[in-house]
Design an enzyme around this catalytic site. Structure first.
Site, PDB file in Angstrom:
ATOM      1  N   SER A  18      24.061  19.752  57.770  1.00 25.91           N
ATOM      2  CA  SER A  18      22.913  19.492  58.648  1.00 25.91           C
ATOM      3  C   SER A  18      21.705  20.324  58.248  1.00 25.91           C
ATOM      4  O   SER A  18      21.842  21.448  57.740  1.00 25.91           O
ATOM      5  CB  SER A  18      23.325  19.852  60.077  1.00 25.91           C
ATOM      6  OG  SER A  18      22.203  19.968  60.895  1.00 25.91           O
ATOM      7  N   TYR A  26      26.251  25.445  66.488  1.00 27.75           N
ATOM      8  CA  TYR A  26      26.393  24.196  65.714  1.00 27.75           C
ATOM      9  C   TYR A  26      26.020  24.456  64.253  1.00 27.75           C
ATOM     10  O   TYR A  26      26.769  24.105  63.326  1.00 27.75           O
ATOM     11  CB  TYR A  26      25.486  23.117  66.320  1.00 27.75           C
ATOM     12  CG  TYR A  26      25.369  21.883  65.448  1.00 27.75           C
ATOM     13  CD1 TYR A  26      26.451  21.039  65.249  1.00 27.75           C
ATOM     14  CD2 TYR A  26      24.152  21.570  64.812  1.00 27.75           C
ATOM     15  CE1 TYR A  26      26.348  19.915  64.437  1.00 27.75           C
ATOM     16  CE2 TYR A  26      24.044  20.446  64.005  1.00 27.75           C
ATOM     17  CZ  TYR A  26      25.141  19.624  63.824  1.00 27.75           C
ATOM     18  OH  TYR A  26      25.041  18.517  63.017  1.00 27.75           O
TER      19      TYR A  26
HETATM   20  P1  NAD Z   1      28.225  11.089  66.517  1.00 25.96           P
HETATM   21  O1  NAD Z   1      28.532  12.062  67.611  1.00 25.96           O
HETATM   22  O2  NAD Z   1      27.641   9.774  66.898  1.00 25.96           O
HETATM   23  O3  NAD Z   1      29.507  10.831  65.632  1.00 25.96           O
HETATM   24  C1  NAD Z   1      30.539  11.764  65.457  1.00 25.96           C
HETATM   25  C2  NAD Z   1      31.864  11.075  65.776  1.00 25.96           C
HETATM   26  O4  NAD Z   1      32.910  12.013  65.508  1.00 25.96           O
HETATM   27  C3  NAD Z   1      32.005  10.655  67.237  1.00 25.96           C
HETATM   28  O5  NAD Z   1      32.319   9.276  67.345  1.00 25.96           O
HETATM   29  C4  NAD Z   1      33.129  11.531  67.780  1.00 25.96           C
HETATM   30  O6  NAD Z   1      33.939  10.842  68.739  1.00 25.96           O
HETATM   31  C5  NAD Z   1      33.877  11.891  66.524  1.00 25.96           C
HETATM   32  N1  NAD Z   1      34.577  13.177  66.629  1.00 25.96           N
HETATM   33  C6  NAD Z   1      34.067  14.346  67.097  1.00 25.96           C
HETATM   34  N2  NAD Z   1      35.019  15.303  67.064  1.00 25.96           N
HETATM   35  C7  NAD Z   1      36.132  14.725  66.555  1.00 25.96           C
HETATM   36  C8  NAD Z   1      37.450  15.195  66.297  1.00 25.96           C
HETATM   37  N3  NAD Z   1      37.811  16.459  66.597  1.00 25.96           N
HETATM   38  N4  NAD Z   1      38.359  14.333  65.779  1.00 25.96           N
HETATM   39  C9  NAD Z   1      38.028  13.045  65.502  1.00 25.96           C
HETATM   40  N5  NAD Z   1      36.787  12.537  65.753  1.00 25.96           N
HETATM   41  C10 NAD Z   1      35.858  13.374  66.272  1.00 25.96           C
HETATM   42  O7  NAD Z   1      27.250  11.865  65.508  1.00 25.96           O
HETATM   43  P2  NAD Z   1      26.408  11.331  64.257  1.00 25.96           P
HETATM   44  O8  NAD Z   1      24.976  11.467  64.600  1.00 25.96           O
HETATM   45  O9  NAD Z   1      26.943  10.040  63.789  1.00 25.96           O
HETATM   46  O10 NAD Z   1      26.749  12.474  63.202  1.00 25.96           O
HETATM   47  C11 NAD Z   1      27.663  12.290  62.132  1.00 25.96           C
HETATM   48  C12 NAD Z   1      27.722  13.588  61.337  1.00 25.96           C
HETATM   49  O11 NAD Z   1      26.418  13.909  60.829  1.00 25.96           O
HETATM   50  C13 NAD Z   1      28.155  14.799  62.153  1.00 25.96           C
HETATM   51  O12 NAD Z   1      28.940  15.619  61.324  1.00 25.96           O
HETATM   52  C14 NAD Z   1      26.852  15.486  62.492  1.00 25.96           C
HETATM   53  O13 NAD Z   1      27.044  16.864  62.721  1.00 25.96           O
HETATM   54  C15 NAD Z   1      26.044  15.212  61.242  1.00 25.96           C
HETATM   55  N6  NAD Z   1      24.590  15.234  61.435  1.00 25.96           N
HETATM   56  C16 NAD Z   1      23.975  14.274  62.178  1.00 25.96           C
HETATM   57  C17 NAD Z   1      22.599  14.306  62.326  1.00 25.96           C
HETATM   58  C18 NAD Z   1      21.843  13.265  63.116  1.00 25.96           C
HETATM   59  O14 NAD Z   1      20.616  13.371  63.226  1.00 25.96           O
HETATM   60  N7  NAD Z   1      22.479  12.250  63.681  1.00 25.96           N
HETATM   61  C19 NAD Z   1      21.845  15.326  61.713  1.00 25.96           C
HETATM   62  C20 NAD Z   1      22.519  16.292  60.971  1.00 25.96           C
HETATM   63  C21 NAD Z   1      23.888  16.228  60.818  1.00 25.96           C
END
Ligand code: NAD
Length: 326
Positions: A128, A153
């Site tokens: 991130s 985080y």
């Molecule tokens: P999101 O919350 O929509 O998706 C994450 C998914 O992981 C969820 O469906 C959740 O149910 C699942 N999950 C969480 N903990 C879990 C566990 N212990 N076991 C199994 N499943 C689990 O988030 P996103 O926006 O799609 O993010 C995806 C990745 O990208 C994440 O790692 C997030 O930290 C990273 N990220 C996202 C952004 C953004 O702007 N969306 C920015 C930087 C990093």
């Protein structure tokens, strides 16, 4: 041979899984379907993926030791896109333990699974922009120091990069870490500002503007992120004479937008003005994010093409349809 996509019911995971299915790959999606936000949105994302014959789903919690191995028993996986995590900066201030379980133990479980899986070619995982903390020098480059995270985080995401480096060093596991910058678009996350602002503007409710609006974010459209993830997946790093096979790339838009400009663009697209409630800076937040994307351009051919007006307009039109469905 299948690609495992963890977090497949999540925002980015659903889009990555769908893009892989569209190009003819077998995809095994994994998620624990937690209730951090509306579970029905996760179910709807999964329903879309289930329309593809190449998709299968495993419900498992990565925070539980051994759950990944047990859930995937008998499946042949040769690449992994690990996107499951407890996301959200502000939530990590109130709920630190869920970050340790999903982001630290969960990442380790994925690393252990990969190292014990014969023929595993590449692990791509989500990091991130938050790892840059409050760095003042912009744009943020992968060579900048990132040793001062300002939220738990961010600390867990930096820890993931360090664990990955160790597994590349010890076991030669080829890995690519992707530092995503504020990803937005259809099927997005209800906890993120663009989503809640859209909802509130449409419903005539006020919106909360943090740090009195003095913030800039490098908003990156989901399709550009998906293109970057696939390009990374298709280009595993090779071990050098002295370096383990592990690389980290920024995936951003390289065009930060001031929060107030973002809000007025959104109001223009929706055709409504909103009431703004100014609030102070929140713990864990940073004033600006801004990605230097030269490294991803050179190594992966990454080239984001969606500007904020176009991307937000696609989001607003998706939200309008989705929120008015029966
Ligand atoms: P999101 O919350 O929509 O998706 C994450 C998914 O992981 C969820 O469906 C959740 O149910 C699942 N999950 C969480 N903990 C879990 C566990 N212990 N076991 C199994 N499943 C689990 O988030 P996103 O926006 O799609 O993010 C995806 C990745 O990208 C994440 O790692 C997030 O930290 C990273 N990220 C996202 C952004 C953004 O702007 N969306 C920015 C930087 C990093």
């Amino acid at each position: 041979m299948a690609v495992l996509v963890t977090g497949a019911a999540g925002f980015i995971g659903m889009h990555v899984a769908e893009a892989l299915l569209r190009r003819g790959e077998e995809v095994v999606g994994l998620d624990n379907l937690n209730d951090y936000y509306d579970v029905s949105l996760k179910d709807d994302r999964l329903s879309l993926l289930r329309n593809h014959p190449g998709f299968s789903f495993v419900r498992a919690d990565l925070g539980e030791e051994g759950a990944l191995e047990a859930g995937l028993a008998g499946r042949v996986i040769d690449r992994v896109v690990h996107l499951a995590a407890q996301a959200g900066v502000r939530y990590s201030i109130q709920n630190p333990r869920s970050y340790a379980a999903s982001n630290l133990t969960g990442h380790l479980e994925v690393l252990e699974y990969c190292r014990h899986t014969a023929g595993l070619k590449h692990l791509v995982y989500a990091s991130s922009s938050s790892v840059y903390g409050g760095n003042k020098k912009v744009p943020f480059s992968e060579d900048d120091r990132v040793d001062a995270p300002v939220s738990l985080y961010a600390a867990t995401k930096k820890a993931d990069e360090l664990m990955s480096h160790t597994y590349a060093h010890l076991y030669g596991l080829p890995q690519t870490g992707l530092r995503f910058f504020t990803v937005y678009g259809p099927w997005g996350r209800p906890d993120m500002a663009y989503f809640s602002f859209t909802k509130n503007i449409m419903e005539g409710k006020p919106i909360r503007v943090f740090n009195h609006g003095k913030m800039r974010r490098d908003f990156t459209y989901i399709d550009d992120i998906v293109a970057g993830v696939l390009a990374a997946l298709d280009n595993p790093p090779e071990a050098g004479a002295e370096s383990p096979p592990h690389r980290v790339f920024n995936l951003g838009n390289n065009k930060p937008v001031a929060l107030m400009d973002f809000i007025t663009t959104l109001e223009g697209l929706i055709g409504k003005k909103s009431e703004w409630i100014y609030e102070p800076m929140q713990d864990g937040d940073v004033v600006e994010t801004y990605a230097d994307i030269e490294r991803a351009k050179a190594a992966l051919g990454y080239a984001p093409v969606t500007n904020i007006e176009e991307g937000l307009s696609r989001f607003v039109s998706w939200y309008t349809d989705y929120s008015s469905r029966e």
